[in-house]
Enzyme design. Structure first.
Site, mmCIF file in Angstrom:
data_model
loop_
_atom_site.group_PDB
_atom_site.id
_atom_site.type_symbol
_atom_site.label_atom_id
_atom_site.label_comp_id
_atom_site.label_asym_id
_atom_site.label_seq_id
_atom_site.Cartn_x
_atom_site.Cartn_y
_atom_site.Cartn_z
ATOM 1 N N HIS A 225 89.393 -48.180 25.535
ATOM 2 C CA HIS A 225 88.696 -47.649 24.350
ATOM 3 C C HIS A 225 89.579 -46.674 23.552
ATOM 4 O O HIS A 225 89.270 -46.370 22.406
ATOM 5 C CB HIS A 225 87.328 -47.053 24.717
ATOM 6 C CG HIS A 225 87.334 -45.676 25.283
ATOM 7 N ND1 HIS A 225 87.134 -45.414 26.624
ATOM 8 C CD2 HIS A 225 87.487 -44.473 24.693
ATOM 9 C CE1 HIS A 225 87.171 -44.107 26.812
ATOM 10 N NE2 HIS A 225 87.390 -43.516 25.659
ATOM 11 N N ASP A 270 87.155 -51.283 30.850
ATOM 12 C CA ASP A 270 87.762 -50.244 30.002
ATOM 13 C C ASP A 270 89.106 -49.813 30.599
ATOM 14 O O ASP A 270 89.239 -48.729 31.185
ATOM 15 C CB ASP A 270 86.794 -49.050 29.895
ATOM 16 C CG ASP A 270 87.238 -48.045 28.853
ATOM 17 O OD1 ASP A 270 88.163 -48.349 28.070
ATOM 18 O OD2 ASP A 270 86.659 -46.931 28.834
ATOM 19 N N GLY A 364 88.353 -36.528 24.985
ATOM 20 C CA GLY A 364 89.789 -36.242 25.004
ATOM 21 C C GLY A 364 90.406 -36.376 26.393
ATOM 22 O O GLY A 364 91.615 -36.402 26.544
ATOM 23 N N SER A 366 89.495 -38.977 28.154
ATOM 24 C CA SER A 366 89.468 -40.437 28.270
ATOM 25 C C SER A 366 90.841 -41.017 28.561
ATOM 26 O O SER A 366 91.835 -40.584 27.984
ATOM 27 C CB SER A 366 88.977 -41.047 26.962
ATOM 28 O OG SER A 366 87.591 -40.968 26.934
ATOM 29 N N GLY A 367 90.877 -42.007 29.451
ATOM 30 C CA GLY A 367 92.132 -42.680 29.784
ATOM 31 C C GLY A 367 92.904 -41.957 30.869
ATOM 32 O O GLY A 367 93.808 -42.514 31.473
HETATM 33 C C1 4AZ Z 1 84.532 -39.154 25.592
HETATM 34 O O1 4AZ Z 1 83.810 -39.092 24.612
HETATM 35 C C2 4AZ Z 1 83.935 -38.811 26.907
HETATM 36 N N1 4AZ Z 1 81.538 -36.739 30.715
HETATM 37 C C3 4AZ Z 1 84.723 -38.877 28.038
HETATM 38 C C4 4AZ Z 1 84.188 -38.575 29.261
HETATM 39 C C5 4AZ Z 1 82.883 -38.207 29.361
HETATM 40 C C6 4AZ Z 1 82.082 -38.130 28.250
HETATM 41 C C7 4AZ Z 1 82.612 -38.446 27.015
HETATM 42 C C8 4AZ Z 1 82.321 -37.882 30.715
HETATM 43 O O2 4AZ Z 1 85.708 -39.465 25.529
#
Ligand code: 4AZ
Length: 416
Positions: A225, A270, A364, A366-367
């Protein structure tokens, strides 16, 4: 007869003589003290590498793989024996750490590479080297119950700090500074240099956008993503180190491969891999994490750590320094309960955090990596930060891509 004129009987006052004597003695004392300190008392760190042979183990190519079950079990056994031997020895005060760095299976046994770290005074260096050799020799001689070794095969040499760090930095999932104080995002704390050396920042036009994990000197694993919005290769850079801006080093990317079946609605599959334009040289602060075998099982309740430069609260501020947050793996059934995610967590995903909330990954992150230290304290990538209902909310833990489910996919794209 010539009589020389006797010098005046007047001498220096007693207090002045005493002052001079004490002054000279003082200077002498400090000089000797400093000399002793630097030549004999000052402890320095010394590194050694060595090898020995274990007999009567039938050839098995799995011993060649640095993260196979066989390698972990045998290495752990040898490491435990080494720690016990050094801690029970006369040089236990000088012992810092020891580990198995590589196994070489042969037709008649296995050659074991070991790596050792001691502190000692330069004056006692030769003595230390001899004692280490003799402790290891005795350990191999008296250890027939655990493994049948050949004590006469033992070789041990001192190596430089640079060489020692290079050996460790080429292994996956290790830390060069074997600090025991890695004390123990949202609810996290700042990381130390070299604590999470596989953590990368994926940047869009120089701005942190996503986390990623280094799995070789050219490949990173991240979330699919992260590439949903920005697909232009030249907009992306990768950086490492704890400070996100200005980065310690900056790399261009050659390519990214998004999972063919990535579904942005369900967040199924993902996962993506990123290929760097140039290989990164491994250092204490930049090296790869281990990937688990597809069959490895990480049990609910296991202690894991999520790291990243993500928001400190939902829609909140972003940190300058890499953050770490200790979390626990949560049973998928509990995570899928009606109060929680009600069936949205697929078996290719994994929940981690706390049902009561508070400590969690956030926007932020993420990944980025969710990592697990095995019994040898070697770190494995078990999850990739993927999604969640905001951050740190009660009954809404973080949801991660389950890396073991994608082990064959990662190999098919990267050869790792
Ligand atoms: C995001 O929006 C996101 N609490 C990443 C992780 C989590 C929530 C949102 C987990 O990238």
């Amino acid at each position: 007869m010539y009589r020389p004129v006797i010098a005046s009987q007047r001498s220096l006052p007693l207090w002045m003589i005493a002052l001079i004597v004490f002054g000279v003695l003082g200077v002498l004392g400090v000089t000797i003290g400093l000399l002793v300190h630097f030549l004999a008392v000052e402890n320095k760190t010394y590194y050694y590498q060595g090898n020995f042979k274990i007999k009567d183990i039938p050839y098995n190519s799995n011993y060649e793989k640095e993260t196979s079950e066989e390698t972990t079990a045998l290495s752990k056994m040898i490491e435990t024996r080494m720690i016990d031997a050094f801690q029970a020895s006369s040089i236990h005060n000088h012992y810092i750490s020891s580990q198995v760095t590589k196994l070489y299976p042969q037709s008649d046994g296995i050659t074991v590479d070991i790596w050792l770290m001691f502190k000692s005074t330069p004056g006692k260096k030769a003595d230390m080297r001899r004692k280490i050799g003799s402790i290891l020799h005795n350990m191999l001689k008296n250890n027939s119950a655990s493994f049948n070794s050949d004590p006469s095969s033992l070789k041990l040499t001192e190596i430089s700090k640079v060489q020692a760090e290079k050996t460790i930095n080429n292994c996956c999932g290790r830390r060069a500074k074997m600090s025991s104080v890695y004390d123990r995002i949202k609810g996290g704390s700042a990381a130390q240099d070299g604590e999470w050396p596989w953590q990368a920042s994926l940047k869009i036009k120089g701005r942190h956008y996503c986390g990623a994990s280094l799995i070789s000197n050219i490949w990173l694993v991240t979330a699919a993503h992260c590439f949903k919005q920005y697909k232009n290769l030249s907009d992306w850079t990768v950086s490492f180190g704890t400070v996100v801006n200005p980065p310690y080093m900056k790399n261009k990317i050659q390519d990214f491969i998004i999972h063919e079946n990535y579904n942005p609605y369900s967040q199924h599959d993902d996962i993506a891999v990123v290929r760097l334009a140039e290989p990164v040289p491994f250092t204490n602060n930049v090296h790869r994490v281990c990937l688990p075998e597809a069959t490895q099982n990480f049990l609910p309740g296991s202690d894991v750590v999520v790291t990243g430069w993500g928001a400190l609260s939902y829609d909140g501020l972003y940190p300058k320094l890499l953050q770490k947050a200790p979390v626990k793996i949560i049973d998928t059934e509990i995570c899928n309960s009606r109060d929680s995610y009600g069936g949205l967590v697929l078996d290719t995903m994994l929940c981690a955090g706390y049902m009561e909330g508070y400590i969690d990954a956030c926007q932020g992150d993420s990944g980025g990596p969710l990592v697990y230290p095995n019994s040898r304290n070697i770190w494995f990538l078990v999850g990739i930060v993927s999604w969640g209902d905001e951050c740190g909310k009660k009954n809404k833990p973080g949801v991660y891509t389950r890396v073991t489910s994608y082990r064959p996919w990662i190999t098919s794209k990267t050869g790792i």
